[in-house]
Enzyme design. Structure first.
Site, PDB file in Angstrom:
ATOM      1  N   ASP A   1      35.157  29.417  36.794  1.00 50.57           N
ATOM      2  CA  ASP A   1      35.393  30.772  37.262  1.00 50.57           C
ATOM      3  C   ASP A   1      36.883  31.067  37.408  1.00 50.57           C
ATOM      4  O   ASP A   1      37.347  32.156  37.057  1.00 50.57           O
ATOM      5  CB  ASP A   1      34.686  30.972  38.610  1.00 50.57           C
ATOM      6  CG  ASP A   1      34.927  32.338  39.207  1.00 50.57           C
ATOM      7  OD1 ASP A   1      34.110  33.243  38.975  1.00 50.57           O
ATOM      8  OD2 ASP A   1      35.935  32.509  39.932  1.00 50.57           O
TER       9      ASP A   1
ATOM     10  N   PHE B   1      33.140  35.792  39.399  1.00 50.62           N
ATOM     11  CA  PHE B   1      32.641  35.981  38.037  1.00 50.62           C
ATOM     12  C   PHE B   1      31.484  35.041  37.718  1.00 50.62           C
ATOM     13  O   PHE B   1      30.646  35.357  36.874  1.00 50.62           O
ATOM     14  CB  PHE B   1      33.779  35.842  37.025  1.00 50.62           C
ATOM     15  CG  PHE B   1      34.807  36.937  37.145  1.00 50.62           C
ATOM     16  CD1 PHE B   1      34.422  38.244  37.399  1.00 50.62           C
ATOM     17  CD2 PHE B   1      36.159  36.662  37.047  1.00 50.62           C
ATOM     18  CE1 PHE B   1      35.359  39.262  37.528  1.00 50.62           C
ATOM     19  CE2 PHE B   1      37.099  37.662  37.168  1.00 50.62           C
ATOM     20  CZ  PHE B   1      36.704  38.970  37.415  1.00 50.62           C
ATOM     21  N   ASP B   2      31.427  33.892  38.367  1.00 50.77           N
ATOM     22  CA  ASP B   2      30.225  33.060  38.252  1.00 50.77           C
ATOM     23  C   ASP B   2      29.020  33.821  38.798  1.00 50.77           C
ATOM     24  O   ASP B   2      27.935  33.809  38.196  1.00 50.77           O
ATOM     25  CB  ASP B   2      30.404  31.756  39.036  1.00 50.77           C
ATOM     26  CG  ASP B   2      30.851  30.601  38.162  1.00 50.77           C
ATOM     27  OD1 ASP B   2      30.445  30.551  36.991  1.00 50.77           O
ATOM     28  OD2 ASP B   2      31.610  29.748  38.650  1.00 50.77           O
ATOM     29  N   VAL B   3      29.198  34.455  39.950  1.00 56.91           N
ATOM     30  CA  VAL B   3      28.095  35.210  40.544  1.00 56.91           C
ATOM     31  C   VAL B   3      27.712  36.380  39.654  1.00 56.91           C
ATOM     32  O   VAL B   3      26.525  36.628  39.392  1.00 56.91           O
ATOM     33  CB  VAL B   3      28.465  35.699  41.958  1.00 56.91           C
ATOM     34  CG1 VAL B   3      27.391  36.613  42.520  1.00 56.91           C
ATOM     35  CG2 VAL B   3      28.670  34.500  42.891  1.00 56.91           C
TER      36      VAL B   3
END
Length: 398
Positions: A146, A174-176
């Site tokens: 991320d 951004f992972d989420v």
């Protein structure tokens, strides 16, 4: 359909089976959301387990809370796919699944016969969701972290004080986002499969999610050639829209239009400012924000942040105190949102963060705590033996 522990699943995705070969954050967050909604999720881990099992501190009873945050309602089996017998078990799980989720590096699954082309040929009914860091072309060799996406997307140049260095966000945002985008893509592909009987491959990557997730900032460049910069807590297009100093500390105040601004000035006892030509429109307020900031903070100095929060709320003005994470969860609890839920039963239950959606006719489930590595091997193997493989003729129970 029953989950791998033998109990009947409930929820809007009851009957859907997810073969989860993902690890770390984006993939596991996606599959947890699907599991919460009733899907049977079998988490396949390598001999070392999901990396997040070792990401400490903090931990709960020796288990990483990072891992616990994204793995409830799943069943874990450890498989070494370099071992022929374990690889056959992996195949058996996939061929009984509706969705295969993985976040291996591009090309990393080809040696196991699980690349996109091989999966589509062997299991044409299957939804194959691949999560990568930077796509499968020029960025295929970049690790999917991320922080790298925050760096190259421009996110870090937007975060922090105007005269300070670029900063990362306080969470792997951004992972989420990528996990959420993958969830949406899977649901869309399942709906099409239910209509046509055909599976397909869906691909999601961190950088595309980042570029999309920066919304007005990336569109500002695409549409107007604007390159945004760090503005601390200020908004590039709105003012006031951020923290302002009260007598003791800052309070966040948000005015999205002229009427809201006039209401704020009336509540602060400076109604004349609401019609002042320097500040009458949003464009005016943005052009003269530093002059306006001084005026607003002089008025706010008359009371504490908590006093203003109570007073401004009564006037229907968007505002909030600035809280730490513990206080934020307590605030959500006071609002009746019940943010912490127990996953699992009895002494095995683990406090986790509530699924963000509610359904009027279906229930979100929290019946299984995040599993220990290989903790469900026997039940998964039993599930394989008692369930036939899926086919293109099967209709999804949606």
């Amino acid at each position: 359909m029953r989950n791998s522990t033998g109990s009947a699943t409930t929820g809007p995705l009851s009957g859907i089976v997810i073969a989860d070969f993902s690890r770390v954050l984006a993939g596991p967050y996606c599959t947890m959301l699907l599991a919460d909604m009733g899907a049977t999720v079998i988490k396949v881990e390598g001999p070392a387990g999901d990396d997040t099992r070792n990401w400490v501190p903090p931990h709960r009873d020796g288990v990483s809370t990072y891992y616990l945050s994204i793995n409830r309602n799943k069943s874990s089996i450890m498989l070494d796919m370099a071992n022929a017998e374990d690889l056959e078990t992996a195949y058996s799980i996939i061929e009984r699944a509706d969705v295969f989720v993985e976040n291996f590096k591009p090309g990393g699954l080809a040696k196991f016969g699980l690349d996109q082309e091989a999966v589509a040929t062997r299991w044409p009914h299957l939804i194959h969701a691949s999560i990568t860091g930077f796509g499968t072309e020029g960025g295929s060799s970049m690790p999917g972290y991320d922080l790298l996406a925050q760096a190259v997307s421009g996110m870090m140049t937007l975060t922090g004080d105007a005269d300070g260095p670029p900063q990362r966000a306080g969470v792997a945002v951004f992972d989420v986002m990528t996990g959420l985008h993958t969830t949406v893509a899977i649901l869309g592909a399942l709906q099409e499969r239910n209509l046509t009987g055909r599976g397909q491959h869906v691909g999601v990557n961190l950088l595309s999610s980042a570029v999309s997730g920066l919304v007005n900032q990336t569109m500002g460049y695409a549409g107007a050639g604007n390159i945004p910069t760090r503005m601390g807590n200020d908004h590039p297009s709105l003012f006031p829209y951020g923290p302002l100093h009260a007598a003791d500390r800052e309070i966040v105040i948000c005015c999205g239009n002229d009427v809201q601004f006039q209401r704020l000035t009336e509540a602060l006892g400076i109604a004349q400012i609401g019609i002042d030509p320097r500040f009458a429109t949003m464009a005016d307020r943005n052009a003269n924000r530093e002059e306006l900031r001084v005026i607003l903070e002089e008025a706010l100095a008359a009371r504490t942040a908590d006093e203003w929060f109570e007073a401004l709320q009564k006037k229907g003005i968007a505002c909030s105190p600035i809280l730490n994470v513990a206080e934020g969860l307590q605030f959500a609890q006071r609002l009746g949102l019940d943010p912490i839920v127990q996953a699992g039963k009895g002494t095995d239950a683990v406090p986790t963060i509530k699924h963000p959606a509610t359904f009027s006719r279906s229930e979100i489930r929290y019946d299984k705590a995040p599993p220990a590595l290989d903790g469900d091997r026997e039940s998964v193997l039993e599930w394989i033996s008692s369930n036939p493989q899926r086919s293109a003729d099967d209709k999804l129970a949606v």
